[in-house]
Design an enzyme around this catalytic site. Structure first.
Site, PDB file in Angstrom:
ATOM      1  N   ARG A  47       9.761 -17.602  10.886  1.00  0.00           N
ATOM      2  CA  ARG A  47       8.857 -17.223   9.601  1.00  0.00           C
ATOM      3  C   ARG A  47       8.390 -18.024   9.818  1.00  0.00           C
ATOM      4  O   ARG A  47       7.380 -17.602   8.350  1.00  0.00           O
ATOM      5  CB  ARG A  47      10.135 -17.506   8.156  1.00  0.00           C
ATOM      6  CG  ARG A  47       9.518 -17.488   6.430  1.00  0.00           C
ATOM      7  CD  ARG A  47      10.654 -17.604   6.150  1.00  0.00           C
ATOM      8  NE  ARG A  47      11.538 -18.223   5.962  1.00  0.00           N
ATOM      9  CZ  ARG A  47      11.356 -19.603   5.511  1.00  0.00           C
ATOM     10  NH1 ARG A  47      10.567 -20.440   5.649  1.00  0.00           N
ATOM     11  NH2 ARG A  47      12.731 -20.074   5.797  1.00  0.00           N
ATOM     12  N   TYR A  99      -4.807   2.032  -6.686  1.00  0.00           N
ATOM     13  CA  TYR A  99      -3.345   1.809  -6.129  1.00  0.00           C
ATOM     14  C   TYR A  99      -2.174   2.084  -6.466  1.00  0.00           C
ATOM     15  O   TYR A  99      -1.876   0.628  -7.247  1.00  0.00           O
ATOM     16  CB  TYR A  99      -3.215   1.538  -4.395  1.00  0.00           C
ATOM     17  CG  TYR A  99      -1.778   1.576  -4.109  1.00  0.00           C
ATOM     18  CD1 TYR A  99      -0.886   2.699  -3.685  1.00  0.00           C
ATOM     19  CD2 TYR A  99      -0.716   0.466  -4.095  1.00  0.00           C
ATOM     20  CE1 TYR A  99       0.126   3.275  -3.260  1.00  0.00           C
ATOM     21  CE2 TYR A  99       0.014   0.821  -3.799  1.00  0.00           C
ATOM     22  CZ  TYR A  99       0.691   2.116  -3.068  1.00  0.00           C
ATOM     23  OH  TYR A  99       2.206   2.415  -2.671  1.00  0.00           O
ATOM     24  N   ASP A 170      -9.243  -4.108  -1.013  1.00  0.00           N
ATOM     25  CA  ASP A 170      -8.133  -3.440  -0.467  1.00  0.00           C
ATOM     26  C   ASP A 170      -8.932  -1.984   0.169  1.00  0.00           C
ATOM     27  O   ASP A 170      -9.655  -0.686   0.241  1.00  0.00           O
ATOM     28  CB  ASP A 170      -7.382  -1.969  -1.658  1.00  0.00           C
ATOM     29  CG  ASP A 170      -5.892  -1.580  -0.679  1.00  0.00           C
ATOM     30  OD1 ASP A 170      -6.309  -1.451   0.709  1.00  0.00           O
ATOM     31  OD2 ASP A 170      -5.160  -1.294  -1.811  1.00  0.00           O
ATOM     32  N   LYS A 195      -0.435   2.895   6.916  1.00  0.00           N
ATOM     33  CA  LYS A 195      -1.587   3.997   6.678  1.00  0.00           C
ATOM     34  C   LYS A 195      -1.833   4.218   8.041  1.00  0.00           C
ATOM     35  O   LYS A 195      -0.969   3.848   9.070  1.00  0.00           O
ATOM     36  CB  LYS A 195      -1.940   3.658   5.555  1.00  0.00           C
ATOM     37  CG  LYS A 195      -1.614   3.359   4.386  1.00  0.00           C
ATOM     38  CD  LYS A 195       0.077   4.037   4.090  1.00  0.00           C
ATOM     39  CE  LYS A 195       0.785   3.440   2.624  1.00  0.00           C
ATOM     40  NZ  LYS A 195      -0.114   3.461   1.470  1.00  0.00           N
TER      41      LYS A 195
HETATM   42  C1  LIG Z   1      -0.254   2.646  -0.045  1.00  0.00           C
HETATM   43  C2  LIG Z   1      -0.869   1.615  -0.186  1.00  0.00           C
HETATM   44  C3  LIG Z   1      -0.857   0.236  -0.624  1.00  0.00           C
HETATM   45  C4  LIG Z   1       0.741  -0.420  -0.732  1.00  0.00           C
HETATM   46  O1  LIG Z   1       1.410  -0.512   0.860  1.00  0.00           O
HETATM   47  P1  LIG Z   1       2.583  -0.740   1.304  1.00  0.00           P
HETATM   48  O2  LIG Z   1       2.588  -0.884   2.315  1.00  0.00           O
HETATM   49  O3  LIG Z   1       3.429   0.674   0.638  1.00  0.00           O
HETATM   50  O4  LIG Z   1       3.160  -1.390   0.476  1.00  0.00           O
HETATM   51  C5  LIG Z   1      -1.198  -0.391  -1.044  1.00  0.00           C
HETATM   52  N1  LIG Z   1      -2.991  -0.439  -1.039  1.00  0.00           N
HETATM   53  C6  LIG Z   1      -3.184   1.406  -1.211  1.00  0.00           C
HETATM   54  C7  LIG Z   1      -5.121   1.751  -0.966  1.00  0.00           C
HETATM   55  C8  LIG Z   1      -2.152   1.784  -0.480  1.00  0.00           C
HETATM   56  O5  LIG Z   1      -2.203   3.117   0.450  1.00  0.00           O
END
Ligand SMILES: *Cc1c(COP(=O)(O)O)cnc(C)c1O
Length: 371
Positions: A47, A99, A170, A195
């Site tokens: 962890r 998001y 982000d 992603k």
């Molecule tokens: C998918 C996404 C998230 C969240 O990520 P997860 O892996 O689904 O928890 C945050 N910001 C953006 C822009 C995203 O496309």
């Protein structure tokens, strides 16, 4: 080194024991301790740290031009860590197009703990007017989801810096191949590794990257370790592997997205196309200034309403109807219905994660669906 080289080499170490060229997967949750209490390796318990996570964090830090990275079990876990790291009562400024998963997290889990405002962060007058004495963080997402709005990171960072406010970006849609927020003055970068980093729609992960090891970063590391929302060694291994092809995959996504956007823009059945690489995009000039490439995501509005948009997706053969993005296959979705009743997304909007199929096949499919 250039990003293509970093992606291949920064995440790999040859295994001294076996001579394996690719680092093995270390599933062990615990590591040997000497009788005197010392640890012969740098590892104690998975962890806190695991060899595969260390390698992943190394490559993530280098890809974003940071000094350290922390890997998480999802993008939302990474985002939550940022919000948890703030003192209760801190005011957070967020973009109005954000998001929805993180917007809902703030509104649901952080109600009564943090204060927040969702505003047009690109309007400096609005931004400056909303800053309060307790504002501690400006959260940016550019290009934004799903409207592909562009925020001038450098401009927001300079407004924030004057007032000792942190800026987190982000960078999921852009990836470091298209945009490097730390070089533009951001204090932290966040990713959903689910992603483009994973790139094959088969693993979940998140990441934070810092330009310096400061007190904020210490707190983030504590939340990662004590909160425990860490990725498994297996997921770290797959991510390191996928990241090796990130630059070439992203360049392929960008190539297809630009051609698809240009094609759709001239289509009589389409009202508007949102893609930062189009001259017609309202912030195209800002995008040109801060992005090396314009990304693989686009949205478009079909002439008519929700029913017309749904009719188009129902006829598509090659585009997969599903949420998420960044995989090799093209995904399309009716965004407003994913986001729920409080959505501000237009009901005739379709969001496309442009994949790596041949562009001619993608265009042929959308052509027949629009007929
Ligand atoms: C998918 C996404 C998230 C969240 O990520 P997860 O892996 O689904 O928890 C945050 N910001 C953006 C822009 C995203 O496309």
């Amino acid at each position: 080194m250039k990003i293509e080289t970093i992606a291949i080499h920064a995440g790999n170490v040859n295994d001294e024991g076996t001579g394996a060229v690719i680092q093995p997967i270390t599933m062990s949750t615990t590591f040997l301790r000497e009788a005197d209490g010392s640890y012969p390796s740098e590892y104690i318990y998975s962890r806190s740290a695991n060899p595969n996570r260390t390698q992943l964090e190394n490559v993530l830090a280098k890809l974003e031009n940071g000094v350290d990275a922390a890997a998480f079990s999802s993008g939302n876990a990474a985002g939550m860590t940022v919000f948890q790291s703030l003192k209760p009562g801190t005011h957070v400024i967020c973009p109005d197009d954000m998001y929805h998963g993180l917007r809902n997290q703030l509104k649901t889990l952080f109600a009564g703990i943090l204060e927040f405002d969702f505003i047009d962060v690109n309007d400096a007058t609005v931004l400056e007017a909303r800053i309060r004495p307790n504002t501690g963080l400006i959260w940016l997402e550019t290009p934004s989801n799903p409207l592909l709005k562009i925020t001038d990171i450098e401009k927001v960072a300079s407004i924030a810096k004057e007032r000792d406010i942190k800026v987190a970006v982000d960078n999921t849609f852009a990836t470091p191949v298209c945009q490097q927020p730390l070089a533009l003055g951001a204090d932290l970068v966040m990713h959903s590794s689910t992603k483009y980093f994973g790139g094959h729609s088969d693993l979940m992960g998140g990441a934070l990257i810092t330009p310096e090891k400061n007190d904020w970063w210490t707190k983030i590391r504590q939340i990662q370790e004590m909160g425990g929302a860490i990725p498994s060694p297996m997921d770290c291994y797959y991510l390191v592997r996928s990241l090796k092809t990130l630059p070439y995959r992203v360049k392929g996504h960008v190539h297809n997205a630009q051609l698809l956007a240009e094609h759709l823009e001239n289509h009589p059945k389409i009202e508007s196309v949102m893609y930062p690489g189009l001259q017609s995009h309202p912030q195209h000039e800002i995008a040109k200034k801060q992005m090396q490439y314009f990304g693989g995501m686009l949205s478009f509005c079909v002439k008519g309403g929700a029913e017309d948009a749904r009719r188009v997706i129902s006829k598509l053969q090659l585009f997969t109807i599903a949420t998420s993005l960044g995989g090799v296959e093209t995904l399309i979705e009716h965004r407003a219905s994913v986001e729920g009743p409080d959505t501000k997304t237009p009901h005739n909007l379709l969001r496309v994660s442009v994949g790596l199929e041949h562009i001619d096949d993608l265009i042929a499919d959308i052509e027949q669906a629009l007929e």
